[in-house]
Scaffold this active site. Structure first.
Site, PDB file in Angstrom:
ATOM      1  N   ASP A 305     -28.712  20.963  -0.720  1.00 40.69           N
ATOM      2  CA  ASP A 305     -28.036  21.469   0.471  1.00 40.69           C
ATOM      3  C   ASP A 305     -28.875  22.566   1.110  1.00 40.69           C
ATOM      4  O   ASP A 305     -28.896  23.703   0.636  1.00 40.69           O
ATOM      5  CB  ASP A 305     -26.650  22.009   0.102  1.00 40.69           C
ATOM      6  N   LYS A 312     -29.522  27.901   5.208  1.00 42.42           N
ATOM      7  CA  LYS A 312     -29.355  28.945   4.199  1.00 42.42           C
ATOM      8  C   LYS A 312     -30.639  29.774   4.207  1.00 42.42           C
ATOM      9  O   LYS A 312     -31.687  29.317   3.739  1.00 42.42           O
ATOM     10  CB  LYS A 312     -29.131  28.332   2.819  1.00 42.42           C
ATOM     11  N   ASP A 325     -25.539  21.804  -6.085  1.00 39.98           N
ATOM     12  CA  ASP A 325     -24.437  21.455  -5.194  1.00 39.98           C
ATOM     13  C   ASP A 325     -23.879  20.061  -5.484  1.00 39.98           C
ATOM     14  O   ASP A 325     -22.961  19.614  -4.801  1.00 39.98           O
ATOM     15  CB  ASP A 325     -24.878  21.550  -3.732  1.00 39.98           C
ATOM     16  N   ASP A 385     -23.305  23.995   7.434  1.00 38.59           N
ATOM     17  CA  ASP A 385     -23.365  24.388   6.024  1.00 38.59           C
ATOM     18  C   ASP A 385     -22.006  24.271   5.343  1.00 38.59           C
ATOM     19  O   ASP A 385     -21.865  24.571   4.164  1.00 38.59           O
ATOM     20  CB  ASP A 385     -23.900  25.820   5.890  1.00 38.59           C
ATOM     21  N   ARG A 389     -17.164  19.485   2.404  1.00 39.30           N
ATOM     22  CA  ARG A 389     -15.802  19.058   2.735  1.00 39.30           C
ATOM     23  C   ARG A 389     -15.795  17.842   3.657  1.00 39.30           C
ATOM     24  O   ARG A 389     -14.850  17.053   3.654  1.00 39.30           O
ATOM     25  CB  ARG A 389     -15.033  20.217   3.350  1.00 39.30           C
TER      26      ARG A 389
END
Length: 499
Positions: A305, A312, A325, A385, A389
């Site tokens: 990720d 990030k 992740d 980011d 979900r």
């Protein structure tokens, strides 16, 4: 004396371990004798109250008194003393040490009512670590005051086996030079038993072994770097599990085209920026008899990720650690690995992982894009980011519509906010169902894990409102783990249990 073979725990897909019954003369390298806090030294004063421990101390030439003399060993749960090498004339082990089980009266507390690891599990881990430090080839753990009840004896055998093997795990496969572990056998002494109980104890040890092997597979996958543990690598792990019990498991891996036909716009929206193809994994376990319940375990499977365009960046972003992740996917496959051994009756379990990467590419997801989930809901992506979900939204739909699960549990490294709230040792539990919260809390206690129920404050859903779509994928910084849970709840049908 139950012996668990600890050799080969880091094999390619971590095959199961064997257990067999051996006489005590085989436990010749390290013997550790668990002691409670009541046996501990206080303010440098030695106190051995147990007649059994006193007798053993005499047989060992005062070795246990010597171990307690420094006053450093207090008998706390999981604590280990140093190991003393016995004289050349000793008829038994080469080394002896003490392990802590905590307060004696706490040992009778049922594991379902205990928060965190079992004392036996902790002692098993300590034994193995101590034996490896002494470069022992075998080690034994003797319970001088063994559990008395039949179920307590079985539980002790299960947790000792699980803890011993858990302590065997070593992360060395990516090192060019590593010293192989010499430990090849672990011995459990004094759990009770006798005539007619051998089969039950063997089953208990096997169950503990299965728990450990499932944990091994999970750790094996999580520790792998993202150039090794790719979406296809997770699919290969599922294929390995299915091959262990082909009569019980059925595996289906959907590619991007198949997912597109199902309308999984959220999952494919995240996967689109990666050069690696996504792999939607559905591993179904069906029991030998009729299933009374259908359960789905859905694991977040982001093998890396980057954060996407919401990159990030900066100190604390942990981008270099984002191989983890896919921890939810690894735990999901670890649970499947346990079922390959235990094969429970009466329940059908679907293990689902929407595996992909979250990368940056010109054709990839932009902040502000609107995606359409398989359920028909539209989502405005205000943060690339908050991608996990999105993949879970389509995976939850699949679990309910295609797998027909009536109970769904998703496992995910979903938000840094949950780490801030609970730290690194406790997992957050979100569910609108009190019954499910109780059931999962008991299950976590039985496994020696720690979870804590978190609130699902309905008013926080206001943060997810969008002016251009049905909802946004992220709320504000405050209460970030709660809004993530509220987002996922939108993809759970009425009447389906979910956590």
């Amino acid at each position: 004396i139950w012996v668990v073979n600890s050799a080969g725990v880091c094999g390619q897909w971590l095959h199961g371990h064997k257990q067999r019954c051996l006489p005590s003369r085989h436990a010749q390298s390290v013997v550790c004798c668990p002691a409670g806090c009541d046996e501990a030294a206080t303010e440098k004063t030695v106190s051995i109250k147990s007649p059994a421990l006193t007798a053993l101390d005499g047989e060992l030439g005062g070795a246990l008194t010597e171990l307690l003399a420094g006053g450093d060993f207090e008998g706390k749960q999981g604590q280990a003393s140093r190991a003393i090498r016995l004289g050349p004339g000793s008829p038994g082990p080469k080394y002896v040490a003490l392990l802590g089980l905590g307060k004696a009266d706490a040992l009778t507390k049922p594991q379902l009512d205990r928060y965190g690891a079992s004392p036996y599990q902790a002692a098993g881990v300590s034994l193995t670590k101590l034996a490896k430090a002494e470069k022992a080839t075998s080690a034994g753990l003797g319970l001088l005051h063994g559990p008395t009840g039949g179920q307590q004896q079985l539980d002790a055998a299960t947790y000792l086996a699980a803890g011993m093997l858990k302590g065997c795990y070593e992360s060395t496969r990516f090192k060019s030079k590593s010293k192989p572990c010499k430990l090849s056998a672990l011995h459990i002494l004094g759990v009770g038993g006798g005539e007619g109980k051998a089969a039950d104890l063997a089953a208990a040890v096997k169950h503990g072994t299965s728990m450990a092997v499932g944990g091994f597979l999970t750790r094996y996958l999580v520790e792998a770097p993202p150039n090794v543990c790719t979406p296809s690598h997770l699919a290969e792990a599922a294929e390995h599990i299915a091959a262990l019990a082909p009569n019980r498991f059925k595996l289906e891996v959907l590619d991007a085209d198949a997912c597109a036909k199902l309308g999984m716009g959220c999952y494919l929206g995240v996967a689109e920026a990666s050069l690696l193809p996504p792999a939607f994994i559905h591993l179904a376990y069906k029991p030998a008899g009729e299933a009374q319940k259908k359960v789905a375990i859905v694991g977040k499977g982001l093998t890396f990720d980057s954060g996407g365009y919401n990159l990030k960046a900066g100190i604390g972003s942990m981008i270099e650690l984002m191989k983890f992740d896919m921890g939810g996917a690894a735990a999901t496959l670890g649970a499947a690995r346990i079922l390959a051994d235990t094969q429970p009756e009466g329940v059908e379990v679907h293990f689902i992982v929407a595996a992909c990467e979250n990368m940056i590419h010109g054709k990839g997801l932009h902040p502000g894009d609107v995606l359409k989930a398989a359920s028909g809901k539209t989502i405005e992506v205000n943060n690339t980011d908050a991608e996990g979900r999105l993949t879970l939204a389509d995976a939850l739909w699949y679990a309910q519509e295609k797998a027909q699960a009536t109970t769904v549990i998703d496992i995910a490294t979903l938000t840094g906010a949950c780490i801030i709230a609970l730290g690194g040792e406790v997992a957050g539990l979100f569910t609108p169902s009190d019954a499910m919260a109780t059931s999962l809390s008991q299950a976590s206690n039985a496994a020696g894990e720690k979870i804590w129920r978190m609130p699902m404050e309905a008013s926080y859903a206001e943060q997810l409102k969008s002016s251009v779509a049905d909802m946004k994928n992220a709320g504000g910084r405050a209460g970030g783990s709660i809004t993530a849970a509220l987002f996922l709840k939108e993809f759970v049908k009425e009447g389906v249990e979910w956590a």
